[in-house]
Design a protein around this motif. Structure first.
Motif, PDB file in Angstrom:
ATOM      1  N   GLU A  34       0.886  -1.163   0.000  1.00  0.00           N
ATOM      2  CA  GLU A  34       0.000   0.000   0.000  1.00  0.00           C
ATOM      3  C   GLU A  34       0.924   1.212   0.000  1.00  0.00           C
ATOM      4  O   GLU A  34       1.731   1.379   0.921  1.00  0.00           O
ATOM      5  CB  GLU A  34      -1.012  -0.035   1.146  1.00  0.00           C
ATOM      6  CG  GLU A  34      -0.573   0.492   2.499  1.00  0.00           C
ATOM      7  CD  GLU A  34       0.231  -0.534   3.298  1.00  0.00           C
ATOM      8  OE1 GLU A  34       0.487  -1.636   2.803  1.00  0.00           O
ATOM      9  OE2 GLU A  34       0.618  -0.200   4.439  1.00  0.00           O
ATOM     10  N   PHE A  35       0.884   1.990  -1.039  1.00  0.00           N
ATOM     11  CA  PHE A  35       1.816   3.115  -1.184  1.00  0.00           C
ATOM     12  C   PHE A  35       1.534   4.198  -0.152  1.00  0.00           C
ATOM     13  O   PHE A  35       2.432   4.813   0.406  1.00  0.00           O
ATOM     14  CB  PHE A  35       1.701   3.692  -2.603  1.00  0.00           C
ATOM     15  CG  PHE A  35       2.632   4.844  -2.834  1.00  0.00           C
ATOM     16  CD1 PHE A  35       3.948   4.626  -3.230  1.00  0.00           C
ATOM     17  CD2 PHE A  35       2.215   6.153  -2.621  1.00  0.00           C
ATOM     18  CE1 PHE A  35       4.814   5.684  -3.406  1.00  0.00           C
ATOM     19  CE2 PHE A  35       3.076   7.213  -2.798  1.00  0.00           C
ATOM     20  CZ  PHE A  35       4.380   6.981  -3.195  1.00  0.00           C
ATOM     21  N   CYS A  36       0.259   4.422   0.109  1.00  0.00           N
ATOM     22  CA  CYS A  36      -0.183   5.628   0.823  1.00  0.00           C
ATOM     23  C   CYS A  36      -0.220   5.434   2.341  1.00  0.00           C
ATOM     24  O   CYS A  36      -0.682   4.393   2.834  1.00  0.00           O
ATOM     25  CB  CYS A  36      -1.571   5.984   0.293  1.00  0.00           C
ATOM     26  SG  CYS A  36      -2.345   7.310   1.163  1.00  0.00           S
ATOM     27  N   GLY A  37       0.241   6.436   3.076  1.00  0.00           N
ATOM     28  CA  GLY A  37       0.205   6.382   4.529  1.00  0.00           C
ATOM     29  C   GLY A  37      -1.207   6.284   5.078  1.00  0.00           C
ATOM     30  O   GLY A  37      -1.436   5.701   6.141  1.00  0.00           O
ATOM     31  N   PRO A  62       6.095   4.204   0.911  1.00  0.00           N
ATOM     32  CA  PRO A  62       6.599   5.513   1.341  1.00  0.00           C
ATOM     33  C   PRO A  62       5.615   6.660   1.151  1.00  0.00           C
ATOM     34  O   PRO A  62       6.016   7.791   0.935  1.00  0.00           O
ATOM     35  CB  PRO A  62       7.809   5.694   0.415  1.00  0.00           C
ATOM     36  CG  PRO A  62       7.395   5.035  -0.853  1.00  0.00           C
ATOM     37  CD  PRO A  62       6.485   3.903  -0.477  1.00  0.00           C
ATOM     38  N   GLY A  63       4.330   6.379   1.228  1.00  0.00           N
ATOM     39  CA  GLY A  63       3.348   7.407   0.876  1.00  0.00           C
ATOM     40  C   GLY A  63       2.900   8.302   2.014  1.00  0.00           C
ATOM     41  O   GLY A  63       1.808   8.850   1.982  1.00  0.00           O
ATOM     42  N   CYS A  64       3.749   8.455   3.025  1.00  0.00           N
ATOM     43  CA  CYS A  64       3.440   9.416   4.094  1.00  0.00           C
ATOM     44  C   CYS A  64       4.343  10.627   3.853  1.00  0.00           C
ATOM     45  O   CYS A  64       5.569  10.532   3.985  1.00  0.00           O
ATOM     46  CB  CYS A  64       3.717   8.788   5.454  1.00  0.00           C
ATOM     47  SG  CYS A  64       3.922   9.971   6.772  1.00  0.00           S
ATOM     48  N   PRO A  65       3.788  11.778   3.477  1.00  0.00           N
ATOM     49  CA  PRO A  65       4.631  12.905   3.061  1.00  0.00           C
ATOM     50  C   PRO A  65       5.566  13.414   4.145  1.00  0.00           C
ATOM     51  O   PRO A  65       6.675  13.875   3.861  1.00  0.00           O
ATOM     52  CB  PRO A  65       3.618  13.979   2.646  1.00  0.00           C
ATOM     53  CG  PRO A  65       2.313  13.577   3.230  1.00  0.00           C
ATOM     54  CD  PRO A  65       2.354  12.082   3.394  1.00  0.00           C
ATOM     55  N   PRO A 175       3.998   8.925  -8.829  1.00  0.00           N
ATOM     56  CA  PRO A 175       4.462   7.949  -9.831  1.00  0.00           C
ATOM     57  C   PRO A 175       5.979   7.775  -9.841  1.00  0.00           C
ATOM     58  O   PRO A 175       6.482   6.660  -9.987  1.00  0.00           O
ATOM     59  CB  PRO A 175       3.952   8.547 -11.163  1.00  0.00           C
ATOM     60  CG  PRO A 175       2.766   9.375 -10.761  1.00  0.00           C
ATOM     61  CD  PRO A 175       3.140   9.954  -9.433  1.00  0.00           C
ATOM     62  N   ALA A 176       6.723   8.878  -9.635  1.00  0.00           N
ATOM     63  CA  ALA A 176       8.186   8.775  -9.643  1.00  0.00           C
ATOM     64  C   ALA A 176       8.664   7.898  -8.490  1.00  0.00           C
ATOM     65  O   ALA A 176       9.630   7.132  -8.634  1.00  0.00           O
ATOM     66  CB  ALA A 176       8.809  10.165  -9.540  1.00  0.00           C
ATOM     67  N   ALA A 177       8.004   8.001  -7.334  1.00  0.00           N
ATOM     68  CA  ALA A 177       8.424   7.189  -6.183  1.00  0.00           C
ATOM     69  C   ALA A 177       8.110   5.721  -6.412  1.00  0.00           C
ATOM     70  O   ALA A 177       8.915   4.847  -6.073  1.00  0.00           O
ATOM     71  CB  ALA A 177       7.725   7.686  -4.922  1.00  0.00           C
ATOM     72  N   SER A 358       0.875  10.007  12.279  1.00  0.00           N
ATOM     73  CA  SER A 358       0.019   8.834  12.508  1.00  0.00           C
ATOM     74  C   SER A 358      -0.046   7.959  11.260  1.00  0.00           C
ATOM     75  O   SER A 358      -0.402   6.800  11.320  1.00  0.00           O
ATOM     76  CB  SER A 358      -1.381   9.281  12.916  1.00  0.00           C
ATOM     77  OG  SER A 358      -1.981   9.990  11.848  1.00  0.00           O
ATOM     78  N   GLU A 359       0.316   8.532  10.098  1.00  0.00           N
ATOM     79  CA  GLU A 359       0.318   7.747   8.864  1.00  0.00           C
ATOM     80  C   GLU A 359       1.631   6.997   8.658  1.00  0.00           C
ATOM     81  O   GLU A 359       1.765   6.220   7.722  1.00  0.00           O
ATOM     82  CB  GLU A 359       0.061   8.666   7.661  1.00  0.00           C
ATOM     83  CG  GLU A 359      -1.328   9.248   7.657  1.00  0.00           C
ATOM     84  CD  GLU A 359      -1.657   9.955   6.353  1.00  0.00           C
ATOM     85  OE1 GLU A 359      -0.776  10.061   5.489  1.00  0.00           O
ATOM     86  OE2 GLU A 359      -2.803  10.383   6.215  1.00  0.00           O
ATOM     87  N   GLY A 360       2.611   7.262   9.519  1.00  0.00           N
ATOM     88  CA  GLY A 360       3.890   6.573   9.395  1.00  0.00           C
ATOM     89  C   GLY A 360       3.754   5.116   9.808  1.00  0.00           C
ATOM     90  O   GLY A 360       2.979   4.775  10.711  1.00  0.00           O
TER      91      GLY A 360
END
Ligand code: SF4
Length: 380
Positions: A34-37, A62-65, A175-177, A358-360
């Motif tokens: 799952e990409f997103c945090g 790595p989708g947690c900014p 997309p780059a990540a 909290s998304e980490g």
């Protein structure tokens, strides 16, 4: 509540979990990132891993900014805030992100720097309007979801002729990540993790649409299912991924059709394209320098670019060597693999960025997943 309660129906969740168990081939393993945090948080919070068969594993991406912002960019922000004329406006979850040498924005604020928490870009604009003697800098971070509000703030500042408002731009591109992860040597060559498919982000995809993922699905032969954040969304996306893997398909499917279209939000995309352009490379915590993965303001908008106006020096800094955030963000380690997890590093005393938001992955596992670990240990 509309669009919430019906996506948290326990009976339906059990039905989808049963369908997953029936679809999963016991002779193979399934590893989905799952990409997103937001999905990482949802998976931990709703105990979704407990509903999956033993051969189906979720890998946190790595989708947690906040988590992917490198220490050097925090150091740059602190150096900027140290200028006597600058007021730095930041979102609250950035305050405790570690910079180098144990520094953070929170600590810098406690030491007297003018760093203020804001809830939106408009708050920063208001400060610039009401305090014209201050140079107000908005610390802009986030994926494609938060870039349009930054663009709107710049447009607003231009309309109001605000000469004391700039943006420290740290916006990054999904997309780059994903491409970087798929190209990563420790994933491709060492074979430490073989990702069978991706759950595509929800909010980001509402802006960029489903089309940008079609390249990965085709080029890397990996299925992508864009999913919403509720437990039934995530479970259904996992079922859709398993079915694609079983069928040998690798296409982009959109589970979150109530919010995501193939082309996304064309108006928001046009606003971003008007003001921003890709940097040749941008540093990510855990991924290093990723080509064309970050945005900066176009020369026509340099007046609003803090890096340009204050001639900011680019800084790079190593992370705490004991922190495994980098490996966790690349999906090659789990939070419990870090020897600091739950000991020196907790949400109250974060040593790495994955424990701050909290998304980490570390914070989500500390808040919810560690109880699951205990239950597994007790049962074994
Ligand atoms: S537990 Fe803390 S130190 Fe370890 S990887 Fe996570 S954030 Fe870094």
């Amino acid at each position: 509540m509309k669009y919430v309660d019906e996506f948290r129906d326990a009976g339906l969740a059990r039905d989808v979990a049963a369908a997953i168990a029936a679809a999963a081939d016991p002779a193979r393993a399934y590893r989905f990132m799952e990409f997103c945090g937001g999905h990482t948080h949802a998976i931990s919070r709703h105990g979704i891993e407990d509903m999956l068969p033993a051969n189906t594993r979720m890998i946190h991406g790595p989708g947690c900014p906040v988590c992917v912002l490198p220490a050097g960019r925090i150091d740059m922000a602190i150096a900027l805030a140290a200028r006597p004329e600058v007021t730095l406006c930041v979102y609250g979850d950035l305050m405790r992100v570690p910079g180098s040498k144990g520094r953070s924005l929170q600590r810098a604020k406690a030491e007297g720097l003018d760093i203020r928490m804001v809830y939106s870009t408009v708050d920063a604009i208001r400060i610039a309007e009401t305090e014209p003697a201050r140079e107000v800098v908005f610390f802009a971070i986030g994926f494609e979801t938060t870039t349009p509000p930054t663009a709107i703030a710049i447009r607003l500042a231009a309309k109001k002729s605000l000469a004391n408002f700039t943006v420290f731009c740290n916006h990054v591109l999904t997309p780059a990540a994903i491409q970087n992860i798929l190209d990563s040597p420790d994933l491709r060559e060492l074979g430490r993790v073989d990702i069978d498919g991706f759950i595509g982000p929800a909010h980001v995809s509402a802006v960029i649409g489903a089309r940008p993922y079609e390249f990965f699905a085709e080029e890397f032969g990996k299925p992508v299912v864009i999913a919403g954040f509720e437990p039934l969304d995530v479970l259904q996306a996992i079922l859709m991924l398993i079915r694609q893997v079983n069928d040998g398909r690798h296409v982009v499917e959109n589970q979150y059709a109530r919010a995501v279209t193939r082309d996304g939000n064309t108006r928001a995309k046009a606003e971003v394209a008007e003001m921003f352009e890709p940097r040749k490379s941008f540093e990510w915590r855990g991924l290093g320098l990723v080509p064309y993965s970050g945005l900066r303001l176009k020369p026509a908008y340099a007046f609003f670019d803090a890096e340009h106006r204050f001639d900011m020096e680019e800084l790079h800094a190593a992370d705490n060597p004991a922190c495994e955030c980098g490996a966790i963000l690349r999906g090659v380690k789990r939070p419990v693999d870090c020897k600091l997890f739950g000991k020196a590093c907790t949400p109250e005393t974060p040593m790495g960025s994955c424990m701050v938001s909290s998304e980490g992955a570390c914070a989500a596992h500390w808040t919810y997943g560690r109880f699951r670990d205990r239950a597994i240990r007790r049962a074994s």
